[in-house]
Design a protein around this motif. Structure first.
Motif, PDB file in Angstrom:
ATOM      1  N   LEU B 127       0.838  -1.202   0.000  1.00  0.00           N
ATOM      2  CA  LEU B 127       0.000   0.000   0.000  1.00  0.00           C
ATOM      3  C   LEU B 127       0.869   1.248   0.000  1.00  0.00           C
ATOM      4  N   GLU B 129       3.907   1.401  -1.154  1.00  0.00           N
ATOM      5  CA  GLU B 129       4.526   1.485  -2.484  1.00  0.00           C
ATOM      6  C   GLU B 129       3.549   2.102  -3.478  1.00  0.00           C
ATOM      7  N   ALA B 130       2.287   1.687  -3.386  1.00  0.00           N
ATOM      8  CA  ALA B 130       1.286   2.253  -4.285  1.00  0.00           C
ATOM      9  C   ALA B 130       1.184   3.756  -4.073  1.00  0.00           C
ATOM     10  N   ALA B 131       1.200   4.168  -2.802  1.00  0.00           N
ATOM     11  CA  ALA B 131       1.121   5.599  -2.488  1.00  0.00           C
ATOM     12  C   ALA B 131       2.358   6.328  -3.018  1.00  0.00           C
ATOM     13  N   SER B 132       3.524   5.702  -2.849  1.00  0.00           N
ATOM     14  CA  SER B 132       4.755   6.300  -3.393  1.00  0.00           C
ATOM     15  C   SER B 132       4.645   6.443  -4.901  1.00  0.00           C
ATOM     16  N   ALA B 133       4.154   5.378  -5.537  1.00  0.00           N
ATOM     17  CA  ALA B 133       4.067   5.387  -6.998  1.00  0.00           C
ATOM     18  C   ALA B 133       3.135   6.496  -7.481  1.00  0.00           C
TER      19      ALA B 133
END
Lengths: 250, 231
Positions: B127, B129-133
């Motif tokens: 999650l 990582e998704a936010a970072s992406a």
């Protein structure tokens, strides 16, 4: 920043990446131009996910250079966030924020990162939910959707940021077989629209019909890179042949 | 042995006069302890050794010593120092209630910060990582992704600590505070009827615990809405 037409959107030159003493990427050099669709395949552990994760710096490369739309990826946090705004990513496990409704999943980064006004953000979100054909699910929580629907929301979430490139990291690998096509359909639709896409996938039918180039990786290296017709009919490397034999026999 | 029910009936209202003090100890030290816990948590998550390390030492010291000893050190020990008697904290530390609240706060803060850290570490990395992406900053990720999810994960263990804190408030009676336990001890010394008094006291604590459990059960239900499949 170079805006000329011939300028590659993504440029990797002699990129190496280590996890401890294990070398995950070896001398990766490649260029991707605007509108190109690249499929990366290869056996598990070959470095394909690591490669695309380096492109939005979820992993940092150890040496070599990576340029996204002319901006070099470095440790500078500000630059990284600027690059990430331009590069969307879709994950194998969807990674939707479970505590937010579908709509909020699509709004949060628009509001916080792009600073879009609320009305505008909702408009954009609904437009992309329409596009992935699930506008009626806007107020549900991710857990209430099927895997295929969740992945389509994840694609819509990436699109809401209006990225120049979208990275797909095995987007259909976690899905039940009957849901794979609904996700691939959305991806094909995007491809037709001219989106620049890099897909790590084992869906060879998708590679054949959509990809401009197929890249085969093994043990951290790019072994072969060719148009799909050439890649599937007359692969040059023995390693590619062995891999294709394995996945295409069934 | 005969149980003297009339004694129970008579002494219950008297013990309940201490209910307010018990609640005050619980709420004030629970609230201050939570603020302390969040501060310690942020120090530990900062990734800076000069913040992380003191927080670790603090947690080790306060989890490694009995709370009764901590209460005694604060109540009997601190007034020995002139600097403390002359400081602005003296009006608080002069009172046994202030000492008890301080000890309970310092103790629960150490435990709760570890409970919260467990919640933070349990948040799915994908999650974040998704936010970072999506380009979200570290601060935004912490506020909008980590905090709500970690809160839900940590809540059951946290409610356990609040129950534990309720019972720790009884130790305040050892430094002359007239909470429910303090009153009970006084009644026992007057009536020589420890069974009746302490058993009814135990029941009062159980009822309080029941209330805390219900309250947290309610919070848990609200925070877990999104984990339930049907709408």
């Amino acid at each position: 920043m170079n805006n000329s037409e011939n300028h590659p959107l993504i440029k990797m030159s002699i990129v190496n990446k280590y996890f401890g003493s294990f070398q995950a990427l070896k001398n990766i050099t490649m260029e991707v131009f605007k509108g190109e669709k690249i499929v990366i395949c290869g056996p598990s552990g070959s470095g394909k996910s690591t490669l695309i994760r380096c492109l939005n710096r979820l992993e940092s490369h150890n040496d070599g250079q990576i340029f996204i739309d002319g901006n070099e990826l470095t440790d500078n946090t500000k630059d990284i966030n600027a690059v990430r705004r331009e590069v969307g990513m879709v994950f194998q496990s969807f990674n939707l924020f479970p505590h937010m409704t579908v709509l909020r999943n699509l709004l949060i980064a628009q509001r916080l990162v792009r600073k879009t006004s609320k009305e505008e953000a909702i408009k954009i979100a609904m437009q992309y939910l329409d596009r992935v054909k699930i506008p009626e699910q806007a107020n549900k929580y991710p857990i209430q959707l099927s895997g295929g629907q969740q992945q389509r929301v994840a694609i819509a979430r990436a699109l809401c940021m209006k990225p120049k490139i979208i990275l797909f990291d095995e987007p259909t690998s976690a899905l039940d077989p009957e849901m794979i096509n609904e996700v691939l359909d959305v991806m094909i639709d995007l491809a037709k629209d001219g989106m620049t896409m890099i897909c790590v996938t084992h869906e060879m039918g998708f590679a054949r019909s959509v990809a401009d180039r197929v890249i085969f990786m093994d043990e951290g290296e790019i072994v072969e890179e060719a148009e799909p017709a050439v890649f599937f009919e007359t692969p040059r490397s023995e390693r590619t042949k062995a891999f294709l034999d394995q996945i295409l026999t069934h | 042995m005969n149980i003297n029910f009339s004694l129970i009936i008579e002494s219950l209202p008297e013990m309940l006069m201490g209910f307010g003090i018990t609640l005050k100890l619980l709420f004030v030290s629970g609230f201050l302890g939570l603020i302390l816990a969040i501060t310690l948590l942020l120090m530990r998550l900062s990734g800076k050794f000069y913040l992380d390390w003191p927080a670790q030492v603090y947690i080790y010291v306060f989890r490694g010593t009995p709370i009764l000893v901590q209460i005694f050190i604060i109540y009997y020990g601190l007034p020995q120092f002139d600097t403390i008697r002359e400081s602005i904290f003296w009006p608080i530390l002069r009172e046994p209630t202030g000492c008890a609240i301080l000890a309970l706060t310092l103790n629960t803060g150490a435990y709760v910060s570890e409970i919260l850290r467990g919640g933070v570490l349990a948040v799915d990395r994908g999650l974040l990582e998704a936010a970072s992406a999506l380009g979200m900053s570290a601060r935004h990720k912490f506020i909008y992704i980590t905090t709500p999810i970690a809160t839900r994960i940590a809540l059951p263990a946290y409610s356990n600590d609040v129950v534990s804190l309720l019972k720790s408030t009884a130790l305040a009676s050892t430094i002359t505070i007239t909470d429910m336990t303090g009153i009970a001890r006084t009644i026992v010394s007057e009536t020589y009827a420890p069974y009746e008094i302490f058993i009814s006291l135990a029941i009062v604590y159980m009822i309080c615990t029941f209330g805390i459990q219900k309250l947290f059960g309610f919070f848990e239900k609200i925070l877990s809405r999104y984990t339930i499949r049907e709408a």
